[in-house]
Design a protein around this motif. Structure first.
Motif, PDB file in Angstrom:
ATOM      1  N   TRP A 176     -19.142   5.312  -8.822  1.00 56.90           N
ATOM      2  CA  TRP A 176     -19.728   6.008  -9.965  1.00 56.90           C
ATOM      3  C   TRP A 176     -21.181   6.362  -9.634  1.00 56.90           C
ATOM      4  CZ3 TRP A 176     -17.217   7.613 -14.285  1.00 56.90           C
ATOM      5  CH2 TRP A 176     -15.975   7.047 -14.558  1.00 56.90           C
ATOM      6  N   PHE A 177     -21.539   7.571  -9.968  1.00 56.64           N
ATOM      7  CA  PHE A 177     -22.916   8.041  -9.855  1.00 56.64           C
ATOM      8  C   PHE A 177     -23.332   8.581 -11.218  1.00 56.64           C
ATOM      9  CE2 PHE A 177     -23.753   8.040  -5.245  1.00 56.64           C
ATOM     10  CZ  PHE A 177     -22.481   7.765  -4.771  1.00 56.64           C
ATOM     11  N   ARG A 178     -24.609   8.755 -11.401  1.00 53.45           N
ATOM     12  CA  ARG A 178     -25.080   9.349 -12.651  1.00 53.45           C
ATOM     13  C   ARG A 178     -26.271  10.257 -12.383  1.00 53.45           C
ATOM     14  NH1 ARG A 178     -27.510   3.852 -15.542  1.00 53.45           N
ATOM     15  NH2 ARG A 178     -29.387   3.634 -14.217  1.00 53.45           N
ATOM     16  N   GLN A 179     -26.444  11.209 -13.283  1.00 52.38           N
ATOM     17  CA  GLN A 179     -27.559  12.140 -13.163  1.00 52.38           C
ATOM     18  C   GLN A 179     -28.137  12.409 -14.538  1.00 52.38           C
ATOM     19  OE1 GLN A 179     -26.702  15.874 -11.186  1.00 52.38           O
ATOM     20  NE2 GLN A 179     -28.847  16.094 -10.590  1.00 52.38           N
ATOM     21  N   ALA A 180     -29.387  12.040 -14.703  1.00 47.70           N
ATOM     22  CA  ALA A 180     -30.105  12.308 -15.941  1.00 47.70           C
ATOM     23  C   ALA A 180     -30.813  13.651 -15.822  1.00 47.70           C
ATOM     24  CB  ALA A 180     -31.118  11.197 -16.198  1.00 47.70           C
ATOM     25  N   PRO A 181     -31.136  14.296 -16.936  1.00 49.43           N
ATOM     26  CA  PRO A 181     -31.808  15.597 -16.893  1.00 49.43           C
ATOM     27  C   PRO A 181     -33.101  15.529 -16.093  1.00 49.43           C
ATOM     28  CG  PRO A 181     -31.023  15.152 -19.092  1.00 49.43           C
ATOM     29  CD  PRO A 181     -30.811  13.886 -18.309  1.00 49.43           C
ATOM     30  N   VAL A 241     -25.268  11.992 -17.245  1.00 50.74           N
ATOM     31  CA  VAL A 241     -23.890  12.400 -16.990  1.00 50.74           C
ATOM     32  C   VAL A 241     -23.381  11.507 -15.864  1.00 50.74           C
ATOM     33  CG1 VAL A 241     -22.362  14.241 -16.230  1.00 50.74           C
ATOM     34  CG2 VAL A 241     -24.310  14.772 -17.711  1.00 50.74           C
ATOM     35  N   TYR A 242     -22.280  10.853 -16.102  1.00 51.42           N
ATOM     36  CA  TYR A 242     -21.698   9.946 -15.127  1.00 51.42           C
ATOM     37  C   TYR A 242     -20.540  10.634 -14.411  1.00 51.42           C
ATOM     38  CZ  TYR A 242     -24.422   6.002 -16.806  1.00 51.42           C
ATOM     39  OH  TYR A 242     -25.449   5.140 -17.112  1.00 51.42           O
ATOM     40  N   TYR A 243     -20.535  10.507 -13.100  1.00 50.62           N
ATOM     41  CA  TYR A 243     -19.512  11.109 -12.261  1.00 50.62           C
ATOM     42  C   TYR A 243     -18.771  10.027 -11.478  1.00 50.62           C
ATOM     43  CZ  TYR A 243     -22.216  15.411 -12.968  1.00 50.62           C
ATOM     44  OH  TYR A 243     -22.881  16.477 -13.512  1.00 50.62           O
ATOM     45  N   CYS A 244     -17.458  10.150 -11.409  1.00 45.48           N
ATOM     46  CA  CYS A 244     -16.728   9.288 -10.495  1.00 45.48           C
ATOM     47  C   CYS A 244     -16.458  10.060  -9.208  1.00 45.48           C
ATOM     48  CB  CYS A 244     -15.425   8.767 -11.107  1.00 45.48           C
ATOM     49  SG  CYS A 244     -14.201  10.009 -11.517  1.00 45.48           S
ATOM     50  N   ASP A 268     -24.281   9.727  -2.055  1.00 41.03           N
ATOM     51  CA  ASP A 268     -23.332  10.635  -2.674  1.00 41.03           C
ATOM     52  C   ASP A 268     -22.708  11.608  -1.672  1.00 41.03           C
ATOM     53  OD1 ASP A 268     -25.742  12.828  -4.415  1.00 41.03           O
ATOM     54  OD2 ASP A 268     -25.596  12.154  -2.329  1.00 41.03           O
ATOM     55  N   ARG A 269     -23.425  11.979  -0.646  1.00 39.65           N
ATOM     56  CA  ARG A 269     -22.858  12.956   0.286  1.00 39.65           C
ATOM     57  C   ARG A 269     -21.740  12.361   1.146  1.00 39.65           C
ATOM     58  NH1 ARG A 269     -25.448  12.692   5.452  1.00 39.65           N
ATOM     59  NH2 ARG A 269     -27.352  11.433   5.467  1.00 39.65           N
TER      60      ARG A 269
END
Length: 123
Positions: A35-40, A92-95, A107-108
């Motif tokens: 899981w990763f996340r990205q805030a504005p 926003v959380y990404y799997c 992430d890469r």
């Protein structure tokens, strides 16, 4: 491999949410799910990862002791149980999934990505 994330929403600080990521396709070849996340306005950051076969877990320091990543073997689904949520967890959380990688927190190194799910923690 296809990934479908769900479970985001709005929660008050101190509350809990559980995110889920359902994997389909060649799941037998998976090595790691994360899981990763990205805030504005911020870069995407690592949150947690789990090796598919051995269920070894890795966490970012910022979530250790509050978040738990786990696997539902019967449904090829990975969950992220988030507790004691803080406003800074809003993102926003990404799997993501990888067949092989060098670093679980980069992430890469992940080849497959699900759509994001928004988590908002109000103060």
């Amino acid at each position: 491999v296809q990934l479908q994330a769900s479970g985001g929403g709005l929660v008050q600080a101190g509350g809990s949410l559980r995110l889920s990521c359902a994997a389909s396709g060649r799941t037998f070849s998976l090595y790691v799910m994360g899981w990763f996340r990205q805030a504005p306005g911020k870069e995407r950051e690592f949150v947690a990862a789990l090796t598919w076969s051995w269920e070894t877990t890795t966490y970012a320091d910022s979530v250790k002791g509050r978040f738990t990543i786990s696997r539902d073997n019967a449904e090829d689904t990975v969950h992220l149980q988030m507790s004691d949520l803080k406003p800074e967890d809003s993102a926003v959380y990404y799997c993501a999934a990888a067949l092989g990688l060098e670093r679980v927190d980069r992430d890469r190194d992940y080849k497959y990505w699900g759509q994001g799910t928004l988590v908002t923690v109000s103060s």
